[in-house]
Structure formats: structure tokens, C-alpha cells
Motif scaffolding. Structure first.
Motif, PDB file in Angstrom:
ATOM      1  N   ALA A 125      14.654 -13.709 -13.202  1.00 35.98           N
ATOM      2  CA  ALA A 125      14.161 -12.949 -14.350  1.00 35.98           C
ATOM      3  C   ALA A 125      15.153 -11.875 -14.791  1.00 35.98           C
ATOM      4  N   ASP A 132       3.906 -12.596 -17.831  1.00 39.93           N
ATOM      5  CA  ASP A 132       3.129 -13.511 -16.992  1.00 39.93           C
ATOM      6  C   ASP A 132       2.029 -14.207 -17.778  1.00 39.93           C
ATOM      7  N   LYS A 153       9.689  -4.802 -15.834  1.00 36.67           N
ATOM      8  CA  LYS A 153      10.725  -5.834 -15.848  1.00 36.67           C
ATOM      9  C   LYS A 153      11.614  -5.709 -17.085  1.00 36.67           C
ATOM     10  N   LEU A 172       7.614  -4.408 -11.205  1.00 34.79           N
ATOM     11  CA  LEU A 172       6.432  -5.264 -11.250  1.00 34.79           C
ATOM     12  C   LEU A 172       5.726  -5.051 -12.584  1.00 34.79           C
ATOM     13  N   ARG A 210      11.923 -17.314 -16.596  1.00 37.02           N
ATOM     14  CA  ARG A 210      10.496 -17.258 -16.280  1.00 37.02           C
ATOM     15  C   ARG A 210      10.233 -17.173 -14.779  1.00 37.02           C
ATOM     16  N   THR A 211      11.245 -17.422 -13.972  1.00 39.61           N
ATOM     17  CA  THR A 211      11.060 -17.342 -12.521  1.00 39.61           C
ATOM     18  C   THR A 211      11.299 -15.919 -12.040  1.00 39.61           C
ATOM     19  N   SER A 212      10.648 -15.558 -10.951  1.00 37.41           N
ATOM     20  CA  SER A 212      10.844 -14.218 -10.389  1.00 37.41           C
ATOM     21  C   SER A 212      12.257 -14.045  -9.849  1.00 37.41           C
ATOM     22  N   THR A 213      12.879 -15.133  -9.406  1.00 38.26           N
ATOM     23  CA  THR A 213      14.223 -15.053  -8.815  1.00 38.26           C
ATOM     24  C   THR A 213      15.273 -14.712  -9.857  1.00 38.26           C
ATOM     25  N   LEU A 253       9.545 -13.163 -19.801  1.00 34.07           N
ATOM     26  CA  LEU A 253       9.245 -12.245 -18.698  1.00 34.07           C
ATOM     27  C   LEU A 253       7.755 -11.990 -18.532  1.00 34.07           C
TER      28      LEU A 253
END
Length: 458
Positions: free
Chosen positions: A62, A152, A117, A112, A57-60, A150
Motif C-alpha cells: 500500500a 478498505d 494511510k 491504520l 490494495r494489499t497491506s504489504t 487504499l
């Protein structure tokens, strides 16, 4: 040489990974502020899918490789990259491969949004799939944990994935399950009950009946029993022989509400969440499948998700594969009815083009594509239409073209072979196949079958 950093959550699964950083929980890793290239969820933490979900769930993390210490199942399999390799060297090779493929995704643009993703995730991993996981607690009994992680914001993953499949970006291998959902609230929690065919009451029961041949009376079997013998309660005839004096009708159900007799009860589906009553044909049917990238999906990932600006071959009057097939079907119908107009469907295959572009790298690969498109523009007209069904297959619909015309076009395209010389390009081979209409058109053959037949010849 690139230096990679790895982390283990839980107990390390082998001593070869002793150089990695260790954390008890994923929250501790995230608080460390260190951007690791890969994470292994091991030991006690492996039994908790929430650790993997928290990272995804984190952008780092994912898209980064997340492993388990052994072969995973269920939610863990859907969120992870499987069992971790046994050595640091193997981990480094995976990280290097993922990073290279991500640099080529969407022509280097960062992914994005959910669509980008998910496509990037599959593109980086090649043959991986978006897995459906059975969950009895979910209203529809199946979930796609990767999509949920993934996204948001909440999304109907099944419908969203079907949308990508309809656009040709994803495909399915096999049917996992088929479920029926409430047409009102979409829940799969349904109770199927038998009801009376006349009044829809649940007050029905199975009860043997008898049919008197003398007067035609039909009634419960108990009504015919009198002093141990069978006697019709209507005409008082003694019934001795089945098939001669009486028989047993097929109507074995009786409604206590309206006294109706019937053979089979109606089936009614009642939603346990919203209470809506349905007949079975009113329920929404949904097929549960795993999803993987199609050839068109991989092509979009390489050339750019914004096809209007980033599709190299778009300069060649390119249309989508679906639109191309509709156009081709129309021409075939005209041929079947009027034997005109004449056209040529030309298939061109650049064997090993994708692998060569990957080997050349971003800059040199795009330079080769620029030159390739420029040469092809010299061979076709503005009124011709093209499409691509994979990274290697290009199709050209050449209107009002005969055998002589296609011979000239083929000769011009053959000159493209001069581009594929040298050690780095020698693996690319150009092959062609053509269908000249109406001469080569098979009766009752549509666009899908024609393309499949010619693809086999390529």
C-alpha cells in the motif's frame, strides 16, 4: 547494512536491474509470499493499471515504492512513484529514505485506517500529490485512484479529500476542472436542454418575427408575407420600411405548446441516471483538484495524528490554527471598536528545525523538543494561547501585555538560543516578530492578513 529486495513485473526496462526477481503478473508476485521493498511494473504489464492497483490494495504494498519503466499518465501516474531509477543503488536510496520517513510518521505508530494511510503515503514522498484522473465511465467523470485503492470500503473520494482540506491537513495547487452534479443522485451525467419560459416545454423553435408599428401586432414572419410583399395580417397595413413601418423584435423563440414568444429559452438540466429535472442553480458544483500535504499536515504526521496526546507544543495551551484565528479576529474587532484590551501577537520562527530533527533521528529529536517546550513554559503564562502554522512557525497570543511585557518575554525566549549550539544544532536559528495592540494594528486588518504580514517579517 540493510539488504533490499526488488521485483519486476513484466519485461525489465534496463540491464542494471538484472539482480531483481521477475514475475509475469502481480498475482504471481503476491503468491510468492516474498515481501519486496520495491516493485517495478514494466513492459506489457505497464499498460495495465490493474497491476498497480492490485498491489496498492494489499497491506504489504500500500505504501511501498511502486514504479513504472517510463513516465506514467492517468491511473498509472496516480498509483505509482513515477519512472523507476536506472540503477539498483538509486532504488536502495529511495527505499532507505521511505523507510526512515515512515519510522517518523505518527511517532512510529503503524498507519491504520484510510486517513493515516493517505497521510503516511504523502509524508513518505514529500512533494507527491493525490492525483485526480478523468474517467468518462465514472458517474462524476473524475476519480482518485489512490484513495480507492487504499480504502478498505467504498468512499466518496472527492468529499473525503475536501474534508481533510477543510481540517488544514491537505491543500490544492490549482483548479483542474469544475463539474456540476445532480442534486438527487450526485451523477455528473446531465443533459442540458432549452425549454419554454412559460410552460417548460421542449417544443420550441427559433422563428423570425415582425412587429407592426401601426397596430402593434407581433407574429411569425411568414404571416406577414402576402404576394411577395409584407402586409400586417391584423390591420392589413403594407410594411415598406424597417424602422419606420415595422421592426424585428428580439423575441425569436416560439413555443409550439403554448404559443409563447420569448428572447432566450430557459435551460433545464436533466439527470440521465435518475431523471431528475433541475434548473442550473440547483445543481451541486464540485471543483476537481489534486491534493498535497500542508505544513500543518506535515506537522501532524511528525508529532502524531492524535494531537491531544502527541503534540509536544500542546503543553503550551495550544489551539488549532483555525480556532486561533477566530480568537485573534475577535480581539482585533474589540480593538477596532473599543481600543482595548491590549494584547501582543508574538511570532517565533525556528529556522531549519524540521531538517535538524530529521537529521538527529527519532530519540534525540524528541529529547530536543522536550527541552525546548520546558524552556518555553517558563516564558509564557497559562492564560496565553499558542498555535503553529508550520513546523517552524509558532504564534503566541499574550493578553493584557504591553511593550514592557513583550520585552521580558522576548528576553526569556532569546535564552532558547543556548540550546542550539554544536555542529548538529548550529543550523537552527531563532527569530521573533511582535505586534503590540492597539499600537501596531492596521485599520481593517483581520487575523489572516496580520499573520501573513508578520510571517513576511520572520
Amino acid at each position: 547494512m540493510t539488504s533490499y529486495r526488488f521485483a519486476v513485473i513484466g519485461t525489465p526496462h534496463c540491464e542494471d536491474l538484472g539482480a531483481t526477481d521477475r514475475f509475469e503478473h502481480s498475482t504471481h508476485l503476491l503468491k510468492s509470499g516474498i515481501d519486496y521493498d520495491a516493485v517495478i511494473v514494466s513492459g506489457d504489464a505497464e499498460s495495465d493499471p490493474a497491476e498497480l492497483e492490485r498491489l496498492r490494495r494489499t497491506s504489504t504494498y500500500a505504501l511501498k515504492p511502486l514504479f513504472t519503466s517510463k513516465s506514467a499518465k492517468g491511473v498509472a501516474a496516480a498509483l505509482s512513484d513515477g519512472a523507476a531509477p536506472e540503477s539498483i543503488k538509486a532504488l536502495e536510496e529511495i527505499c532507505r529514505s521511505y523507510a526512515e520517513r515512515l519510522s517518523m510518521f505518527n511517532r512510529g505508530r503503524p498507519p491504520l485506517g484510510l486517513e493515516a494511510k493517505v497521510l503516511a503515503y504523502l509524508w513518505m514522498r514529500g512533494s507527491e500529490k493525490v492525483l485526480a484522473v478523468r474517467d468518462a465511465a465514472a458517474p462524476q467523470f473524475y476519480q482518485y485512484p489512490l484513495i480507492d485503492a487504499l480504502a478498505d470500503e467504498p468512499v466518496n473520494a472527492a468529499v473525503w479529500l475536501q474534508g481533510l482540506a477543510q481540517r488544514g491537513l491537505l491543500h490544492t495547487d490549482h483548479l483542474i476542472d469544475r463539474i456540476r452534479l445532480c442534486s438527487h443522485c450526485g451523477s455528473g451525467r446531465l443533459n442540458y436542454i432549452d425549454v419554454c419560459v412559460e410552460c417548460q416545454s421542449m417544443e420550441i423553435r427559433r422563428q423570425p418575427s415582425l412587429h407592426c408599428f401601426t397596430c402593434g401586432h407581433v407574429g411569425h414572419q411568414e404571416q406577414f408575407l402576402k404576394d411577395g410583399t409584407l402586409v400586417c395580417p391584423n390591420c392589413m397595413t403594407r410594411l415598406r420600411h424597417i424602422g419606420t413601418d415595422y421592426d424585428r423584435p428580439l423575441e425569436n423563440y416560439h413555443c409550439n405548446n403554448c404559443s409563447a414568444f420569448f428572447v432566450d429559452a430557459d435551460v433545464e438540466a436533466r439527470c440521465l441516471d435518475c431523471g431528475t429535472h433541475h434548473t442550473p442553480d440547483q445543481l451541486h458544483v464540485r471543483e476537481i483538484r489534486d491534493y498535497a500535504l500542508t505544513e500543518s499536515g506535515m506537522l501532524a504526521c511528525r508529532q502524531g495524528l492524535d494531537q491531544t496526546n502527541l503534540n509536544y507544543f500542546g503543553q503550551l495551551s495550544m489551539v488549532g490554527a483555525t480556532s486561533f484565528k477566530v480568537l485573534l479576529d475577535w480581539q482585533l474587532e474589540l480593538i477596532q471598536r473599543h481600543k482595548a484590551p491590549s494584547f501582543v501577537l508574538l511570532g517565533v520562527r525556528f529556522r531549519n528545525l524540521a531538517q535538524t530533527l530529521a537529521r538527529l533521528g527519532e530519540q534525540r529529536g524528541h529529547a530536543l523538543l522536550d527541552t525546548l517546550v520546558e524552556r518555553m513554559q517558563e516564558a509564557i503564562r497559562d492564560t496565553d494561547r499558542c498555535t503553529r502554522t508550520s513546523e517552524e512557525h509558532l504564534w503566541l497570543l499574550l493578553m493584557h501585555t504591553d511593550q514592557q511585557g513583550i520585552d521580558r518575554v522576548s528576553q526569556r525566549l532569546e535564552k532558547l538560543s543556548t540550546l542550539f549550539v554544536g555542529d548538529e544544532l548550529q543550523d537552527i536559528a531563532l527569530s521573533q516578530v511582535a505586534c503590540v495592540a492597539p499600537r501596531d494594528v492596521v485599520s481593517e486588518e483581520n487575523a489572516e492578513l496580520l499573520l501573513a504580514r508578520l510571517t513576511g517579517e520572520l
